[in-house]
Design a protein around this motif. Sequence first.
Motif, PDB file in Angstrom:
ATOM      1  N   GLU A 151      44.297  70.869  25.373  1.00 56.82           N
ATOM      2  CA  GLU A 151      43.476  71.522  26.387  1.00 56.82           C
ATOM      3  C   GLU A 151      42.086  71.897  25.876  1.00 56.82           C
ATOM      4  O   GLU A 151      41.198  72.235  26.651  1.00 56.82           O
ATOM      5  CB  GLU A 151      44.184  72.769  26.921  1.00 56.82           C
ATOM      6  N   ARG A 152      41.880  71.841  24.544  1.00 60.36           N
ATOM      7  CA  ARG A 152      40.561  72.174  23.990  1.00 60.36           C
ATOM      8  C   ARG A 152      39.868  70.958  23.383  1.00 60.36           C
ATOM      9  O   ARG A 152      38.860  71.100  22.717  1.00 60.36           O
ATOM     10  CB  ARG A 152      40.719  73.264  22.918  1.00 60.36           C
ATOM     11  N   MET A 153      40.417  69.794  23.614  1.00 61.01           N
ATOM     12  CA  MET A 153      39.984  68.585  22.913  1.00 61.01           C
ATOM     13  C   MET A 153      39.262  67.619  23.854  1.00 61.01           C
ATOM     14  O   MET A 153      39.599  67.502  25.022  1.00 61.01           O
ATOM     15  CB  MET A 153      41.232  67.915  22.317  1.00 61.01           C
ATOM     16  N   ARG A 154      38.249  66.948  23.309  1.00 60.21           N
ATOM     17  CA  ARG A 154      37.587  65.859  24.044  1.00 60.21           C
ATOM     18  C   ARG A 154      37.275  64.748  23.045  1.00 60.21           C
ATOM     19  O   ARG A 154      36.753  65.018  21.963  1.00 60.21           O
ATOM     20  CB  ARG A 154      36.319  66.333  24.737  1.00 60.21           C
ATOM     21  N   ILE A 155      37.591  63.516  23.429  1.00 62.38           N
ATOM     22  CA  ILE A 155      37.422  62.369  22.547  1.00 62.38           C
ATOM     23  C   ILE A 155      36.416  61.407  23.165  1.00 62.38           C
ATOM     24  O   ILE A 155      36.400  61.204  24.381  1.00 62.38           O
ATOM     25  CB  ILE A 155      38.772  61.657  22.326  1.00 62.38           C
ATOM     26  N   ALA A 156      35.588  60.821  22.323  1.00 65.44           N
ATOM     27  CA  ALA A 156      34.645  59.797  22.768  1.00 65.44           C
ATOM     28  C   ALA A 156      34.748  58.605  21.826  1.00 65.44           C
ATOM     29  O   ALA A 156      34.931  58.764  20.616  1.00 65.44           O
ATOM     30  CB  ALA A 156      33.229  60.343  22.788  1.00 65.44           C
ATOM     31  N   VAL A 157      34.638  57.405  22.388  1.00 65.47           N
ATOM     32  CA  VAL A 157      34.664  56.185  21.586  1.00 65.47           C
ATOM     33  C   VAL A 157      33.588  55.256  22.110  1.00 65.47           C
ATOM     34  O   VAL A 157      33.379  55.142  23.319  1.00 65.47           O
ATOM     35  CB  VAL A 157      36.069  55.529  21.623  1.00 65.47           C
ATOM     36  N   ALA A 158      32.868  54.608  21.191  1.00 68.79           N
ATOM     37  CA  ALA A 158      31.757  53.742  21.588  1.00 68.79           C
ATOM     38  C   ALA A 158      31.757  52.490  20.733  1.00 68.79           C
ATOM     39  O   ALA A 158      32.100  52.525  19.547  1.00 68.79           O
ATOM     40  CB  ALA A 158      30.432  54.482  21.446  1.00 68.79           C
ATOM     41  N   GLY A 159      31.372  51.372  21.342  1.00 70.04           N
ATOM     42  CA  GLY A 159      31.281  50.111  20.623  1.00 70.04           C
ATOM     43  C   GLY A 159      31.891  48.975  21.421  1.00 70.04           C
ATOM     44  O   GLY A 159      32.175  49.118  22.624  1.00 70.04           O
ATOM     45  N   PRO A 160      32.130  47.847  20.781  1.00 68.67           N
ATOM     46  CA  PRO A 160      32.721  46.685  21.459  1.00 68.67           C
ATOM     47  C   PRO A 160      34.230  46.880  21.620  1.00 68.67           C
ATOM     48  O   PRO A 160      35.035  46.266  20.916  1.00 68.67           O
ATOM     49  CB  PRO A 160      32.403  45.530  20.509  1.00 68.67           C
ATOM     50  N   VAL A 161      34.612  47.745  22.549  1.00 68.40           N
ATOM     51  CA  VAL A 161      36.012  48.150  22.703  1.00 68.40           C
ATOM     52  C   VAL A 161      36.638  47.475  23.926  1.00 68.40           C
ATOM     53  O   VAL A 161      35.942  47.012  24.831  1.00 68.40           O
ATOM     54  CB  VAL A 161      36.128  49.689  22.839  1.00 68.40           C
ATOM     55  N   SER A 162      37.964  47.485  23.964  1.00 66.22           N
ATOM     56  CA  SER A 162      38.683  46.921  25.102  1.00 66.22           C
ATOM     57  C   SER A 162      38.558  47.857  26.297  1.00 66.22           C
ATOM     58  O   SER A 162      38.306  49.055  26.150  1.00 66.22           O
ATOM     59  CB  SER A 162      40.157  46.714  24.747  1.00 66.22           C
ATOM     60  N   SER A 163      38.760  47.339  27.480  1.00 67.20           N
ATOM     61  CA  SER A 163      38.572  48.116  28.706  1.00 67.20           C
ATOM     62  C   SER A 163      39.606  49.214  28.870  1.00 67.20           C
ATOM     63  O   SER A 163      39.370  50.194  29.583  1.00 67.20           O
ATOM     64  CB  SER A 163      38.608  47.180  29.920  1.00 67.20           C
ATOM     65  N   ASP A 164      40.769  49.080  28.233  1.00 68.22           N
ATOM     66  CA  ASP A 164      41.832  50.071  28.395  1.00 68.22           C
ATOM     67  C   ASP A 164      41.993  50.973  27.178  1.00 68.22           C
ATOM     68  O   ASP A 164      43.022  51.620  27.014  1.00 68.22           O
ATOM     69  CB  ASP A 164      43.157  49.384  28.696  1.00 68.22           C
ATOM     70  N   ILE A 165      40.979  51.052  26.325  1.00 66.76           N
ATOM     71  CA  ILE A 165      41.116  51.863  25.115  1.00 66.76           C
ATOM     72  C   ILE A 165      41.282  53.342  25.442  1.00 66.76           C
ATOM     73  O   ILE A 165      41.996  54.071  24.750  1.00 66.76           O
ATOM     74  CB  ILE A 165      39.912  51.654  24.160  1.00 66.76           C
ATOM     75  N   GLY A 166      40.645  53.820  26.513  1.00 67.65           N
ATOM     76  CA  GLY A 166      40.795  55.227  26.893  1.00 67.65           C
ATOM     77  C   GLY A 166      42.237  55.575  27.198  1.00 67.65           C
ATOM     78  O   GLY A 166      42.756  56.608  26.764  1.00 67.65           O
ATOM     79  N   ALA A 167      42.912  54.708  27.947  1.00 68.00           N
ATOM     80  CA  ALA A 167      44.315  54.945  28.287  1.00 68.00           C
ATOM     81  C   ALA A 167      45.198  54.875  27.047  1.00 68.00           C
ATOM     82  O   ALA A 167      46.156  55.643  26.900  1.00 68.00           O
ATOM     83  CB  ALA A 167      44.779  53.927  29.322  1.00 68.00           C
TER      84      ALA A 167
END
Length: 277
Positions: A151-167
């Motif tokens: 509940e206190r966390m936020r993640i960010a990812v950037a670069g040549p990543v797959s479309s479903d990396i967030g999930a």
Amino acid sequence: MIPALLLAFQAPEVPVDVLQEPGEEIRFETAILFPPLDRDERACLPALAEAMARATEDYPPTMVRAITDGRRLRVDALPDSLRISFGVNANAESSGIDLLSSILQRPLLRDGMKAERVKGFYAPILRAETASGVVPAEELSYLFRQIVRPERMRIAVAGPVSSDIGAKIALRFATFVPASKANPYRKRQTLSRQSPDAQTLLLTAPAIPFEASDLSSRIIAWAGVGVGKGSALFRAARERLGMSYRQEGLLVATSEGFRPTLLVATDKPDAEGLRKA
């Protein structure tokens, strides 16, 4: 009924921001806001950050460096949050997700990490000295479980990543070990003879200006009021009123001058009685 119970024990979904952009590196960034922490807990934050940046239960330091291809894994204790940052090669997306999950759920917390701890009987009120001390693994583990919560966390990812990396990342944090309600280390260290009602009584007087012509004589007079077993404070608070075993008279430097300050550790606070005495 059973699916409802399972949902009740699931952690809140962790927000994951994804920025797809060309390049040869994938960056993982995590920010975790701190819950309310006391002074001793904040003093342990650098030790926790150092431990989290070193290794996990799944990956020793050599494997961490292999996954990041020699890039530095940073864990920084900022004033309001814990920040975790590292990069991997573009073809190591899956390994990067595994490492992130391991850092945030299974860091290797061992004895030996050091922190600057506040020392001094009246540390909660005055800025006391600090002393370097080793933080036990169980205290680091307690602090980690209190801070690293979905509940206190936020993640960010950037670069040549797959479309479903967030999930994929969010799925790794679908369940979390519940936070401890009490610090087992602090509980074990608590002195049984200490009164649960003990507190510190603080009495102050107007500051003595630094440029006062009688500064020296007033400092000497203050020593008679609050310093040592022959002081008026000792005779009143300990011998006459029986309200304290530990008491001190201090001169606290402020922008206005030296402020006479009386500190009395007691479970029977009676400021008016002490003033009259």
